[in-house]
Motif scaffolding. Sequence first.
Motif, PDB file in Angstrom:
ATOM      1  N   GLY A  77       0.822  -1.210   0.000  1.00 56.10           N
ATOM      2  CA  GLY A  77       0.000   0.000   0.000  1.00 56.10           C
ATOM      3  C   GLY A  77       0.853   1.254   0.000  1.00 56.10           C
ATOM      4  O   GLY A  77       0.529   2.240  -0.677  1.00 56.10           O
ATOM      5  N   ARG A  78       1.951   1.245   0.752  1.00 62.81           N
ATOM      6  CA  ARG A  78       2.857   2.393   0.751  1.00 62.81           C
ATOM      7  C   ARG A  78       3.513   2.574  -0.610  1.00 62.81           C
ATOM      8  O   ARG A  78       3.680   3.700  -1.093  1.00 62.81           O
ATOM      9  CB  ARG A  78       3.937   2.207   1.818  1.00 62.81           C
ATOM     10  N   MET A  85       4.821   1.518  -7.305  1.00 64.46           N
ATOM     11  CA  MET A  85       4.185   0.433  -8.037  1.00 64.46           C
ATOM     12  C   MET A  85       3.818   0.877  -9.449  1.00 64.46           C
ATOM     13  O   MET A  85       3.824   0.056 -10.382  1.00 64.46           O
ATOM     14  CB  MET A  85       2.941  -0.047  -7.302  1.00 64.46           C
ATOM     15  N   THR A  86       3.512   2.147  -9.619  1.00 60.91           N
ATOM     16  CA  THR A  86       3.223   2.655 -10.955  1.00 60.91           C
ATOM     17  C   THR A  86       4.455   2.552 -11.844  1.00 60.91           C
ATOM     18  O   THR A  86       4.362   2.174 -13.020  1.00 60.91           O
ATOM     19  CB  THR A  86       2.752   4.119 -10.868  1.00 60.91           C
ATOM     20  N   GLY A  92       6.819  -3.322 -16.711  1.00 57.08           N
ATOM     21  CA  GLY A  92       6.368  -4.666 -17.051  1.00 57.08           C
ATOM     22  C   GLY A  92       6.055  -5.574 -15.874  1.00 57.08           C
ATOM     23  O   GLY A  92       5.818  -6.772 -16.064  1.00 57.08           O
ATOM     24  N   VAL A  93       6.048  -5.036 -14.645  1.00 60.17           N
ATOM     25  CA  VAL A  93       5.728  -5.838 -13.459  1.00 60.17           C
ATOM     26  C   VAL A  93       4.211  -5.805 -13.271  1.00 60.17           C
ATOM     27  O   VAL A  93       3.658  -4.832 -12.754  1.00 60.17           O
ATOM     28  CB  VAL A  93       6.448  -5.311 -12.202  1.00 60.17           C
ATOM     29  N   LEU A 292      -5.584  -6.994  -3.077  1.00 55.29           N
ATOM     30  CA  LEU A 292      -6.248  -6.088  -2.144  1.00 55.29           C
ATOM     31  C   LEU A 292      -5.346  -4.930  -1.732  1.00 55.29           C
ATOM     32  O   LEU A 292      -5.841  -3.897  -1.260  1.00 55.29           O
ATOM     33  CB  LEU A 292      -6.693  -6.856  -0.891  1.00 55.29           C
ATOM     34  N   ALA A 293      -4.034  -5.088  -1.874  1.00 55.42           N
ATOM     35  CA  ALA A 293      -3.099  -4.022  -1.496  1.00 55.42           C
ATOM     36  C   ALA A 293      -3.077  -2.895  -2.514  1.00 55.42           C
ATOM     37  O   ALA A 293      -2.550  -1.818  -2.229  1.00 55.42           O
ATOM     38  CB  ALA A 293      -1.694  -4.593  -1.327  1.00 55.42           C
ATOM     39  N   ARG A 294      -3.645  -3.113  -3.693  1.00 50.49           N
ATOM     40  CA  ARG A 294      -3.621  -2.092  -4.733  1.00 50.49           C
ATOM     41  C   ARG A 294      -4.607  -0.982  -4.388  1.00 50.49           C
ATOM     42  O   ARG A 294      -5.803  -1.207  -4.242  1.00 50.49           O
ATOM     43  CB  ARG A 294      -3.995  -2.714  -6.072  1.00 50.49           C
ATOM     44  N   VAL A 295      -4.082   0.239  -4.235  1.00 47.15           N
ATOM     45  CA  VAL A 295      -4.915   1.387  -3.885  1.00 47.15           C
ATOM     46  C   VAL A 295      -4.568   2.563  -4.798  1.00 47.15           C
ATOM     47  O   VAL A 295      -3.476   2.637  -5.363  1.00 47.15           O
ATOM     48  CB  VAL A 295      -4.723   1.808  -2.408  1.00 47.15           C
TER      49      VAL A 295
END
Length: 373
Positions: A77-78, A85-86, A92-93, A292-295
């Motif tokens: 989440g952080r 994460m973007t 490609g991840v 679920l961690a994707r925010v």
Amino acid sequence: MIVFRYLSRELLMTLSAVSAVLLVIIMSGRFIKYLAQAAQGALDPGVLFMIMGFRIPGFLQLILPLGLFLGILLAYGRLYLDSEMTVLSATGVSQQRLFVYTLGPATLVALLVAWLSLGLAPQGVAQVERILNEQDALTEFDTLVPGRFQSMKGGSRVTYVQDLSDNRTELGGVFISDKRLSSDGAKERGITVLVAESGRQEIQPDGSRYLILENGYRYDGNPGKADYRAIQYDTYGMLLERPQVVADIGEREAIPSSELWGSEDQRHRAELQWRLSIPLLVFVVTLLAVPLARVNPRQGRFLKLLPAILLYMAYLSLLIAMRGALDKGKVSPELGLWWVHGVFLAIGLLLLFWEPLRLKLASRRAAREVVHA
């Protein structure tokens, strides 16, 4: 490999912090419970830390899966919030590859949980049972602490000694207050108070133990009334009852896992499935936690935390309920707990592949609209 090491480090650090906090909270609650029994004279204070040490593996086997679940939610989440994460997604991840990366530390946690569940936890429970059985063999005389009022027999007896010899055979300055109850134990019939200059323990041939008081008084009466009876004595004997230790563990939890394999006993099969379910729980909650961690960075990292925790609680509660049903023979051993894992595995796969599936369907719909146009 660099991305894998970075994600693993972030995840394991968060997992360690969360698990440490949960362990302290749970151990504090159990320690207070055992401390209350020690204060009542049911446990020797010297064995408290031994009991807590042997219970740690049993606590950790349930804490680590929850710690991993929360660790993924908080750590990833952080990363979403900081747009890391973007950047990884742009290189490609994907969610699926992120899940594969997460399986590395999750496998380590699962192996540790399996070791705890199948090996260390039953051994720890067996040691706790041994200690509690030794405590059951003690009398209230063996658990006395000089200078402290101790409650016995569910609060109906209060004992105090001023001095106690090192070998616990001689007492000095004895005070005992004992409530006299009716035969059914529901009504108080009065109170008896014993005071003595000294006392000693005497063991009979049949193994029963008596406290012999010397040079003292016995007072019988009812609080608030002036009809007390006082008796002076040179020697007075009373039977020492064994304190009742209340344990919060079951006998099956102490059975070695090797003895559960191949057993036809319904309760043993339920216990074995439970021990195998805990390591399997680690992989399933990993599958649930990654999507679920994707925010959205504008929504905050805690947006999905409450729904995720509720989902985890539903998973664990259903496992516990099915364990009880399997215990009572309401569920066949072949079905057992496995169908619960299957349901939440399907939910995890749906969450993991929902976003790419949605995008694929949207692109096909857009392509059809272009063709029709």
